[in-house]
Design an enzyme around this catalytic site. Structure first.
Site, PDB file in Angstrom:
ATOM      1  N   GLU A 196      -6.787   6.093   0.980  1.00  0.00           N
ATOM      2  CA  GLU A 196      -6.984   4.940   1.861  1.00  0.00           C
ATOM      3  C   GLU A 196      -6.922   5.249   3.281  1.00  0.00           C
ATOM      4  O   GLU A 196      -6.300   6.118   3.750  1.00  0.00           O
ATOM      5  CB  GLU A 196      -5.706   4.221   1.451  1.00  0.00           C
ATOM      6  CG  GLU A 196      -5.958   2.837   2.574  1.00  0.00           C
ATOM      7  CD  GLU A 196      -4.662   1.868   1.964  1.00  0.00           C
ATOM      8  OE1 GLU A 196      -4.686   0.592   2.197  1.00  0.00           O
ATOM      9  OE2 GLU A 196      -3.559   2.329   1.579  1.00  0.00           O
TER      10      GLU A 196
ATOM     11  N   SER B 137      27.646  23.238   9.233  1.00  0.00           N
ATOM     12  CA  SER B 137      29.102  22.917   9.249  1.00  0.00           C
ATOM     13  C   SER B 137      29.766  23.436   8.066  1.00  0.00           C
ATOM     14  O   SER B 137      31.046  23.745   7.884  1.00  0.00           O
ATOM     15  CB  SER B 137      29.568  21.601   9.236  1.00  0.00           C
ATOM     16  OG  SER B 137      29.201  20.794   7.918  1.00  0.00           O
TER      17      SER B 137
ATOM     18  N   CYS C 102      -4.924   0.595  -3.042  1.00  0.00           N
ATOM     19  CA  CYS C 102      -3.512   0.979  -2.965  1.00  0.00           C
ATOM     20  C   CYS C 102      -2.689  -0.243  -3.201  1.00  0.00           C
ATOM     21  O   CYS C 102      -2.488  -0.536  -4.525  1.00  0.00           O
ATOM     22  CB  CYS C 102      -3.054   1.372  -1.472  1.00  0.00           C
ATOM     23  SG  CYS C 102      -1.342   1.875  -1.400  1.00  0.00           S
TER      24      CYS C 102
ATOM     25  N   LYS D 166     -10.174  -4.540   1.827  1.00  0.00           N
ATOM     26  CA  LYS D 166      -8.880  -4.860   1.022  1.00  0.00           C
ATOM     27  C   LYS D 166      -8.461  -6.499   0.822  1.00  0.00           C
ATOM     28  O   LYS D 166      -8.708  -7.113   1.754  1.00  0.00           O
ATOM     29  CB  LYS D 166      -7.868  -4.112   1.709  1.00  0.00           C
ATOM     30  CG  LYS D 166      -6.570  -3.766   0.743  1.00  0.00           C
ATOM     31  CD  LYS D 166      -5.645  -3.152   1.594  1.00  0.00           C
ATOM     32  CE  LYS D 166      -4.355  -2.613   0.532  1.00  0.00           C
ATOM     33  NZ  LYS D 166      -3.489  -1.638   1.299  1.00  0.00           N
TER      34      LYS D 166
END
Length: 743
Positions: A44, A357, A174, A113
């Site tokens: 896309e 850490s 999509c 789309k």
């Protein structure tokens, strides 16, 4: 047999990188041609990159998209191969997210789309409009420079499909795959046999099966060939697009690409038997009946034949394969690692600086960078030329002396520092050192007490008062301030080292500072604003504590870092308060809730859209028999109190890899206010009313607990000297922030 060789791809596109994007598109088409494919589909918005965001509002972006398409059309790249290319197009003054079908230097159809992604991480309606003219087309007038190349002044634009001599092809983009009424159903009922989906779909833990199930289900019900293409990589933001280009035929996956990879271009081909599609559909009576009464979709006739019926030069039909899935621990090891590599090579940085850490979170980040180094070395062994160039540039290798193993590479690009204080234990110091050694990182060990003491002395000289820790008789405000000083000093030292260590070692460049706060700590606000959670990027900011601990156990065995096992077994602690014989600071005690509970609260808040009342009702059912309604109410109130007090911290949260769908990330995923009435008076009153109803109906055998702190006690614990909740002060000042979650 009508055999057609098709090609789909994963492309590592980068928003607004038109040169790079065009180069990768061309490479994918060339590879498809070399494989003998006659139809190629790409991701896309592959020309511009999916993540351009507000750049899509700029006319330049659309113009450059057409210019790139012009280069493709003016070459021989589309000779004998149909190319489905994604780019933004303006028609009638409206901008659309489009697919351009090209063949032999001509544009056959531009398909906009129809259903846009506009939730979660997606904001497509901010830049584009959906094509609302169902089953209709118009004529699009092409830019003059395109007309000069194609000799076409107008092309069809809209909801249509391409009818070739031997088959029909159409697009689905999509989000349309995920909609309740996906276009591929209507297309299949109109006789379209090949449906191509150019996608921009991001990685999320445990999401891939959803995507593949939709493709398998769709073609299983209506038959057909479904081709899926996707971006793969970091295109400039918080998302990692996770590839997995594939081809599905009649419900079976016949080709699948990688989900995580350092390849910029990956082309997947398959030989599909269109007669098998026809036979499959013809055997389903209900499908025939629905197709016979389906409204017609416009077709664009193309005098071109895709199949080769008389020989097997394209190969034999691709057979079904077993779908490959990664377990979540592998997804954590690979997805953020690939995202970090893209960010590193595209940012111009020459390495990472990580405050290590010895706790679970910073160790997870270190292990992910170690995994990244392993993936890079693997790509080098496979002959990836782009990775070779990137490694030589970033880590200052000569081309003839690339890293021999992941530890060799890690020594040059991962720089860790343990910043201990008088409150740090020898255990965490040893664990951080051991892990850094196993990964191969360049490790430093420094004490920050002199800097902290200087700041406390400065405060005392200004005010005449000296703050003390709670265990030494100090107030809550004193206790918080002393912890926050340590946490913020570490951030300052980290950035100083990131800037100056390359200079110290006579190397050019700079290091990116890595953050290590997990998604649950962000949700709860269990971090100091502007401490080591403040960094350039954070690969675990969207991952839960529970998933990270599972990853540590997995990584100890599968990544070869045995130190992770001991780190995972240790109770989480910030080590910001003094250690006494009768007192050791622990994260879950400080937070007043467990990480398991936090994950549950997060999912209910975001995924199930629960406010205080509905969360209380849900948890009463979930925890029935384990907690009384009063105890559940207290927990819900505690969570919403802490969440709202600390929501302001999300506005400055370090950009993090998105991996969880309950992330509180404020920039684009979880849009909410950051100034709350932290008493939640209406909502908590309704919760109390619900509790009263339930308690009146409870069996006599249930004994109510009175050990839980009240909401008032919790609020008072975080109140300022004015008697208002810390959130009120924290939203305009950092004075009221809660404890740091990490050193």
């Amino acid at each position: 047999m009508r055999l057609v060789k098709v090609a789909t791809c994963n492309l590592n596109q980068w928003a607004m990188d038109f040169d790079g994007n065009l180069s990768r598109i061309k490479a994918s088409i060339e590879k498809a041609q070399q494989e003998g494919a006659v139809f190629r589909v790409g991701p896309e918005l592959e020309v511009t990159g999916y993540g351009c965001e507000d750049h899509f509002l700029e006319q330049d972006t659309l113009t450059h998209g057409w210019e790139c398409l012009a280069e493709i059309l003016s070459s021989d790249l589309t000779q004998g191969i149909v190319c489905d290319i994604g780019l933004p197009v303006e028609q009638g003054g409206v901008r659309y997210n489009c697919r351009a079908f090209c063949l032999n230097g001509k544009i056959l159809l531009i398909r906009p789309k129809k259903y846009l992604a506009n939730d979660g991480n997606y904001r497509e309606l901010r830049w584009f409009s959906a094509w609302k003219h169902h089953h209709q087309t118009v004529e699009l007038q092409l830019p003059g420079f395109i007309t000069r190349i194609t000799s076409q002044k107008f092309v069809p634009f809209g909801d249509a499909y391409l009818a070739f001599n031997d088959t029909a092809i159409a697009a689905e983009t999509c989000e349309e795959l995920f909609t309740p009424a996906s276009p591929h159903i209507d297309l299949a009922l109109n006789g379209v046999e090949i449906i191509a989906n150019g996608s921009g779909s991001h990685h999320q833990l445990r999401k891939l099966n959803t995507r593949l199930d939709l493709m398998r289900s769709g073609t299983g019900r209506s038959g057909g060939v479904y081709m899926y293409a996707n971006q793969q990589g970091c295109d400039g933001g918080r998302l990692y697009y996770d590839g997995c280009a594939c081809v599905v035929v009649n419900g079976d996956v016949v080709a699948q690409g990688s989900q995580f990879s350092l390849q910029d271009v990956e082309v997947i081909t398959a030989v599909v038997d269109l007669d098998a599609v026809s036979s499959y559909r013809g055997a389903i009576s209900s499908l025939r009946e629905q197709a016979s009464q389906q409204s017609l979709i416009p077709r664009v006739n193309v005098g071109f034949t895709l199949s080769q019926p008389d020989n097997y030069s394209s190969g034999f039909p691709s057979l079904p394969i077993a779908v490959r899935y990664h377990v979540p621990q592998e997804e954590i090891a690979l997805g953020p690692a690939c995202w970090l590599w893209d960010y590193l090579r595209r940012s111009g940085a020459t390495g990472f600086l990580l405050p290590l850490s010895g706790g679970a979170d910073s160790s997870s980040v270190a292990a992910i960078v170690g995994s990244m180094c392993q993936q890079v070395v693997k790509a080098l062994e496979e002959g990836n030329e782009q990775v070779k160039l990137d490694v030589a540039r970033i880590a200052h290798y000569e081309k003839a002396s690339l890293p021999k193993d992941s530890q060799d590479l890690a020594k040059r690009i991962l720089h860790t520092v343990y910043m201990g204080s008088e409150n740090s234990s020898e255990d965490t110091r040893t664990r951080s050192s051991n892990l850094a050694k196993q990964i191969g990182a360049s490790h430093l060990d420094v004490k920050i007490d002199t800097v902290v003491s200087s700041l406390v002395l400065l405060f005392s000289s200004l005010t005449g008062k000296t703050p003390h820790y709670k265990v030494d008789g100090g107030s809550t405000a004193e206790n918080l301030a002393l912890q926050n000083i340590q946490a913020r000093v570490r951030m300052v030292i980290a950035y100083m080292l990131a800037t100056l260590l390359p200079w110290v070692r006579s190397k050019p460049g700079f290091f990116l500072v890595l953050g290590s706060a997990n998604v649950d700590e962000g949700l709860r606000g269990y971090l100091t604003k502007y401490d080591c959670s403040s960094a350039d990027i954070n690969p675990i900011g969207g991952i839960s504590k529970q998933d990270l601990r599972a990853f540590l156990r997995w990584g100890a065995e599968n990544l070869g870092y045995s130190a992770l096992e001991e780190i995972e077994a240790a109770p989480p602690t910030a080590e910001l308060e003094p250690i006494r014989k009768n007192y050791t600071q622990l994260d879950e005690v400080d937070m007043g809730m467990t990480y398991e509970e936090l994950s549950l609260y997060g999912r209910l808040r975001k995924i199930f859209q629960c406010g205080p009342v509905s969360m209380f009702q849900h948890l009463c059912h979930r925890w029935h028999g384990r907690l009384t309604p009063t105890e559940v109410a207290t927990k819900v109130k505690d969570f919403f109190c802490y969440y709202s007090i600390n929501r302001h911290k999300m506005t400055t949260l370090t950009p993090s890899y998105h991996a969880e769908n309950y992330s509180p990330e404020d920039n684009r995923f979880d849009h909410r206010q950051f100034l709350y009435n932290t008493w939640w008076p209406w909502q908590f009153r309704k919760v109390d009313e619900e509790v009263k109803k339930m308690e009146q109906q409870k069996p006599p055998s249930i004994i109510m607990s009175t050990d839980e702190p009240t909401h008032a006690e919790i609020a008072t614990k975080h109140a300022t000297g004015l008697g208002v909740p810390a959130a009120a002060a924290g939203n305009v000042s950092t004075a009221g922030v809660t404890l740091s979650g990490k050193a």
